[in-house]
Write an enzyme that holds these catalytic residues in place. Structure first.
Site, mmCIF file in Angstrom:
data_model
loop_
_atom_site.group_PDB
_atom_site.id
_atom_site.type_symbol
_atom_site.label_atom_id
_atom_site.label_comp_id
_atom_site.label_asym_id
_atom_site.label_seq_id
_atom_site.Cartn_x
_atom_site.Cartn_y
_atom_site.Cartn_z
ATOM 1 N N ARG A 78 28.595 -16.794 30.592
ATOM 2 C CA ARG A 78 29.278 -17.300 29.846
ATOM 3 C C ARG A 78 30.502 -16.525 29.551
ATOM 4 N NH1 ARG A 78 26.593 -19.175 24.408
ATOM 5 N NH2 ARG A 78 25.858 -21.149 25.898
ATOM 6 N N ARG A 147 29.981 -14.335 18.435
ATOM 7 C CA ARG A 147 30.344 -14.908 19.902
ATOM 8 C C ARG A 147 31.817 -15.090 19.912
ATOM 9 N NH1 ARG A 147 25.775 -17.896 21.458
ATOM 10 N NH2 ARG A 147 23.932 -17.003 20.849
ATOM 11 N N LYS A 217 22.520 -15.482 16.185
ATOM 12 C CA LYS A 217 23.773 -15.661 16.681
ATOM 13 C C LYS A 217 24.468 -15.813 15.631
ATOM 14 C CE LYS A 217 22.670 -19.307 18.996
ATOM 15 N NZ LYS A 217 22.707 -20.703 19.874
ATOM 16 N N LYS A 219 28.913 -17.218 14.519
ATOM 17 C CA LYS A 219 29.932 -17.780 15.102
ATOM 18 C C LYS A 219 31.281 -17.861 14.078
ATOM 19 C CE LYS A 219 27.176 -20.519 18.215
ATOM 20 N NZ LYS A 219 26.808 -21.644 18.699
ATOM 21 N N CYS A 439 26.905 -32.261 25.378
ATOM 22 C CA CYS A 439 26.533 -30.800 26.166
ATOM 23 C C CYS A 439 25.904 -30.898 27.262
ATOM 24 C CB CYS A 439 25.505 -30.221 24.814
ATOM 25 S SG CYS A 439 23.930 -31.219 25.251
ATOM 26 N N CYS A 445 19.833 -27.021 31.578
ATOM 27 C CA CYS A 445 19.522 -26.222 30.194
ATOM 28 C C CYS A 445 18.142 -26.370 30.159
ATOM 29 C CB CYS A 445 20.190 -27.202 29.001
ATOM 30 S SG CYS A 445 19.709 -26.393 27.437
ATOM 31 N N CYS A 484 19.378 -32.230 22.936
ATOM 32 C CA CYS A 484 18.184 -31.928 22.049
ATOM 33 C C CYS A 484 18.898 -31.588 20.650
ATOM 34 C CB CYS A 484 17.420 -30.617 22.578
ATOM 35 S SG CYS A 484 18.424 -28.917 22.179
ATOM 36 N N CYS A 488 24.478 -28.284 20.462
ATOM 37 C CA CYS A 488 25.633 -27.484 21.294
ATOM 38 C C CYS A 488 26.852 -28.559 21.314
ATOM 39 C CB CYS A 488 25.165 -27.040 22.673
ATOM 40 S SG CYS A 488 23.681 -26.142 22.540
HETATM 41 FE FE1 SRM Z 1 24.505 -23.905 22.317
HETATM 42 C C1 SRM Z 1 21.332 -22.723 22.812
HETATM 43 C C2 SRM Z 1 24.974 -24.501 25.787
HETATM 44 C C3 SRM Z 1 27.648 -24.536 21.911
HETATM 45 C C4 SRM Z 1 23.630 -24.190 19.140
HETATM 46 N N1 SRM Z 1 23.306 -23.536 24.265
HETATM 47 C C5 SRM Z 1 22.111 -22.999 24.296
HETATM 48 C C6 SRM Z 1 21.562 -22.877 25.584
HETATM 49 C C7 SRM Z 1 22.047 -21.267 26.118
HETATM 50 C C8 SRM Z 1 20.069 -22.880 26.069
HETATM 51 C C9 SRM Z 1 19.040 -21.870 25.865
HETATM 52 O O1 SRM Z 1 19.107 -21.009 24.868
HETATM 53 O O2 SRM Z 1 18.304 -21.747 26.779
HETATM 54 C C10 SRM Z 1 22.531 -23.791 26.432
HETATM 55 C C11 SRM Z 1 22.734 -23.581 27.573
HETATM 56 C C12 SRM Z 1 23.082 -24.817 28.683
HETATM 57 C C13 SRM Z 1 23.499 -24.771 29.851
HETATM 58 O O3 SRM Z 1 22.875 -25.074 30.836
HETATM 59 O O4 SRM Z 1 24.925 -24.188 29.735
HETATM 60 C C14 SRM Z 1 23.443 -24.025 25.395
HETATM 61 N N2 SRM Z 1 26.039 -24.372 23.701
HETATM 62 C C15 SRM Z 1 25.910 -24.612 24.922
HETATM 63 C C16 SRM Z 1 27.334 -24.882 25.470
HETATM 64 C C17 SRM Z 1 27.645 -24.636 26.958
HETATM 65 C C18 SRM Z 1 27.347 -26.553 25.303
HETATM 66 C C19 SRM Z 1 28.641 -27.202 26.154
HETATM 67 O O5 SRM Z 1 28.439 -28.129 26.629
HETATM 68 O O6 SRM Z 1 29.707 -26.695 25.769
HETATM 69 C C20 SRM Z 1 28.105 -24.409 24.448
HETATM 70 C C21 SRM Z 1 28.634 -22.952 24.783
HETATM 71 C C22 SRM Z 1 29.777 -22.251 23.353
HETATM 72 C C23 SRM Z 1 29.951 -21.186 23.845
HETATM 73 O O7 SRM Z 1 31.028 -20.941 24.649
HETATM 74 O O8 SRM Z 1 29.541 -20.207 23.213
HETATM 75 C C24 SRM Z 1 27.232 -24.292 23.190
HETATM 76 N N3 SRM Z 1 25.537 -24.167 20.705
HETATM 77 C C25 SRM Z 1 26.798 -24.535 20.716
HETATM 78 C C26 SRM Z 1 27.099 -25.224 19.459
HETATM 79 C C27 SRM Z 1 28.575 -25.567 19.081
HETATM 80 C C28 SRM Z 1 29.452 -24.406 18.528
HETATM 81 O O9 SRM Z 1 29.082 -23.434 18.452
HETATM 82 O O10 SRM Z 1 30.551 -25.123 17.996
HETATM 83 C C29 SRM Z 1 25.916 -24.830 18.743
HETATM 84 C C30 SRM Z 1 25.869 -25.504 17.036
HETATM 85 C C31 SRM Z 1 26.472 -24.492 16.382
HETATM 86 C C32 SRM Z 1 25.499 -23.599 15.731
HETATM 87 O O11 SRM Z 1 25.359 -22.430 16.232
HETATM 88 O O12 SRM Z 1 24.674 -24.020 14.897
HETATM 89 C C33 SRM Z 1 24.905 -24.709 19.603
HETATM 90 N N4 SRM Z 1 22.792 -23.556 21.356
HETATM 91 C C34 SRM Z 1 22.536 -23.738 20.014
HETATM 92 C C35 SRM Z 1 21.266 -23.473 19.633
HETATM 93 C C36 SRM Z 1 20.680 -23.672 18.204
HETATM 94 C C37 SRM Z 1 21.207 -22.619 17.325
HETATM 95 C C38 SRM Z 1 20.454 -22.782 15.704
HETATM 96 O O13 SRM Z 1 21.096 -22.261 14.904
HETATM 97 O O14 SRM Z 1 19.392 -23.351 15.874
HETATM 98 C C39 SRM Z 1 20.521 -23.037 20.554
HETATM 99 C C40 SRM Z 1 19.224 -22.644 20.791
HETATM 100 C C41 SRM Z 1 19.017 -21.326 19.928
HETATM 101 O O15 SRM Z 1 19.843 -20.508 19.771
HETATM 102 O O16 SRM Z 1 17.625 -21.066 19.942
HETATM 103 C C42 SRM Z 1 21.454 -23.022 21.782
HETATM 104 FE FE1 SF4 Z 2 20.832 -27.519 25.743
HETATM 105 FE FE2 SF4 Z 2 20.036 -28.660 23.552
HETATM 106 FE FE3 SF4 Z 2 22.405 -27.359 23.758
HETATM 107 FE FE4 SF4 Z 2 22.367 -29.364 24.929
HETATM 108 S S1 SF4 Z 2 22.179 -29.150 22.669
HETATM 109 S S2 SF4 Z 2 22.971 -27.679 25.820
HETATM 110 S S3 SF4 Z 2 20.240 -29.845 25.536
HETATM 111 S S4 SF4 Z 2 20.508 -26.347 24.061
#
Ligand code: SRM
Ligand code: SF4
Length: 574
Positions: A78, A147, A217, A219, A439, A445, A484, A488
């Protein structure tokens, strides 16, 4: 070295961070191990702070298992882009790397970052080196730190955009970890273009984070009303720029947003950030630092499912946060200023900025830059980047804005985009498709329970048939899907949200506000495509027949009693 002791009951990640010596762990040994394409579990937690996740191709898992091969491991990388603004040279560099070191695609993320997928271990170091050579970086793109800092990427008519972006860059710099581990591991300790000066100091020292970094994390996003195109309320901290007579007078500050939930765990819930006060522009960087420090000191380090800032705040109350902030800051929070957000979406098409230059909003379905079937999106954008006549702005809705185009170059841009039928996508897509977000989910993922990016376009084909027949295909409705409940694609801010439960099955949510100021609520649980469409038909029919003038779908379903409004995170499950 530090004399800090991590209490026994704190999570394994806390012990790991402390033992890692400022994020080094045994990453080097893991990278050098030729026996496997994987790295150790501990190192996989630490590489996140450096911007990379180990993954495996889930489409190939079973076949490889049958052949007794290890999973097809590779890394996701990333790349941070504060405020989403990158140059044409940087686009070219990312495009080159995606071909030479990745899986041939690029992903524009929901937080305005680039992602490369499919980078195998032996190419990891060189990829990160080349990213830094392009004056971009990956440090703190993931991990228990702040981030990529988001900002509205489109200046449109706002004279304060450039000034707000300067604060975005300042906050991003201030909250970037100082550990030298990044330079040691990936850059052979050299400073390449864009390298952090702080990396030159002899001893590791994290003035803001300390050796344990944050509990989870973190943000931050900025937005400039009337557009909430960064969904600031989904962030741990949001800053709403307040403009008076063309001048930036300060920011309303919101704290405690987040989307992540876990199926079956009602103590986890999405929450929108609460506005806690107003600060002057010169105080915004200190504001961010003080709030990060409050979360550092009070966040839950025992239970990672309860470790986000949103829970720290709900456990103690917003007033507590305001008092704690005023105790620590060199100034007091001021009364909240008025503002209005009208949408959380991007503006498509041509717009002239106050700088007299042109900005062109393009629709990139779910942020994936690739050539697919006969649509050569990647080739077309590369051809344009090679002309070096515009910059490339990543939006928080996974779209792209081509920026700073002169009058003289406008036609050249149109020519290339038309050659590859890229502009047509806006005209030929329904307003629902243009307002959709998904996402990544499968096949990369590790946490995906269902398809998202690969499936939502097909579901929208079917929804399109319904909205076309009802003549509402030009009415913007935010449709968001994730594989899930981690959130994201910010599905709990979708006027219609889908969250994966298992292969082909989703929970369906309704009733978020079109401007990102209200969460949705679960309407149906664990349904398949036939059930989704059967549920949507009567809702959309009634919407088409009885909607008030300019009423948004999210407001309509609440007014007509299909779903109760979610007033705050804690009543999401009620
Ligand atoms: Fe996310 C984890 C992809 C924005 C909440 N996110 C992941 C992981 C890294 C899976 C992992 O931990 O193994 C995913 C990688 C998938 C892949 O193959 O690319 C992933 N997140 C993404 C992206 C690429 C989705 C997309 O389609 O664009 C976004 C990358 C953002 C960036 O450039 O930094 C992405 N993730 C978000 C957002 C939206 C936002 O930030 O506005 C959220 C929700 C907001 C938040 O943080 O509450 C988000 N991602 C999560 C979470 C749940 C966090 C939590 O508080 O529970 C996880 C899992 C974790 O952290 O345990 C996660
Ligand atoms: Fe993966 Fe769930 Fe985030 Fe989608 S919402 S990229 S399935 S961790």
């Amino acid at each position: 070295m530090t004399d800090i002791v991590v209490p026994k009951e704190h999570s394994a990640n806390e012990h790991l961070k402390l033992a890692s010596n400022y994020l080094r762990g045994t990453i080097n040994e893991s990278l050098e191990n030729p026996i496997t394409g994987n790295i150790t579990e501990d190192d996989s937690q630490l590489t996140k702070f450096h911007g990379c996740y180990i993954q495996d191709d889930r489409d190939l898992r079973m076949a490889r298992k049958k052949k007794k091969l290890e999973p097809a491991y590779s890394f996701l990388i990333r790349i941070r882009v504060p405020g989403g603004i990158s140059t044409s040279e940087q686009w070219v560099a990312m495009d080159n790397l995606s071909n030479s070191h990745g899986n041939g695609t690029m992903k524009l993320t929901t937080r305005q970052a680039y992602q490369l997928h499919g980078v195998i271990k032996t190419k990891l170091k060189d990829t990160i080196y080349q990213i830094n050579e392009a004056a971009l970086d990956t440090i703190a793109a993931c991990g228990d730190v702040n981030r990529n800092v988001m900002n509205s990427p489109n200046p449109l008519a706002s004279s304060v955009h450039a000034e707000v972006q300067e604060y975005v860059d300042a906050v991003s710099r201030e909250l970037t970890p100082r550990t030298r581990a990044y330079h040691e591991l990936w850059l052979d300790n050299e400073l390449v273009a864009g390298g952090e000066k702080e990396a030159q100091v002899d001893d590791d020292y994290e003035p803001i984070y300390g050796p344990l970094y944050l509990p989870r994390k973190f943000k931050i996003a900025f937005a400039i009303p009337p557009r909430n195109d960064t969904d600031i309320f989904a962030n741990d901290i949001g800053a709403i720029a307040i403009e008076k007579e063309g001048k930036l007078v300060g920011f309303n500050v919101a704290a405690g947003g987040g989307m992540g939930t876990t199926h079956g765990l009602p103590e986890t819930y999405p929450r929108l950030a609460s506005i806690i006060g107003f600060v002057k522009p010169e105080h915004i960087v200190e504001t961010m630092v003080r709030l990060v420090e409050i979360q550092r000191d009070f966040g839950d380090r025992v239970n990672r499912k309860h470790a986000r800032f949103k829970y720290t705040i709900d456990d103690r109350g917003v007033e507590w946060l305001q008092e704690e902030f005023n105790k620590r800051a060199s100034f007091d929070l001021l009364p909240i200023e008025e503002y209005e957000f009208t949408t959380n979406m991007d503006a498509y098409g041509w717009h002239q900025g106050v700088d007299g230059l042109w900005y062109l909003g393009l629709f990139i379905e779910h942020g994936r830059i690739h050539n697919k079937d006969d649509y050569e999106l990647k080739t077309g954008l590369r051809e344009l980047a090679d002309l070096h006549i515009c910059d490339f702005r990543l939006s928080g809705n996974q779209n792209l804005i081509l920026g700073k185009i002169s009058d003289a170059d406008k036609n050249k841009v149109i020519e290339v985009l038309n050659k590859y039928a890229i502009l047509e996508k806006i005209d030929e897509s329904s307003a629902q498709r243009l307002h959709s977000m998904a996402c990544v989910a499968l096949n990369t993922c590790a946490l995906a329970m269902a398809e998202s990016e690969r499936y939502l376009p097909k579901l929208i084909d079917k929804i399109d048939k319904i909205t076309k027949a009802l003549k509402i295909d030009d009415v913007p409705i935010n449709i968001r899907m994730t594989g899930c409940p981690n959130g994201c694609g910010r599905p709990f801010l979708g006027e219609i949200g889908f969250v994966g439960k298992s292969v082909g099955r989703y929970n369906m949510y309704l009733g978020a506000a079109h401007n990102g100021e209200r969460l949705n609520k679960m309407y149906r649980e664990n349904i398949d495509e036939n059930q989704i469409l059967a549920e949507l038909v009567p809702l959309l029919e009634e919407f088409a027949e009885t909607r008030n003038e300019n009423e948004h779908f999210g407001d309509f379903v609440i007014r007509r009693g299909f779903i109760k409004a979610t007033k705050e995170g804690m009543d999401f499950h009620q």
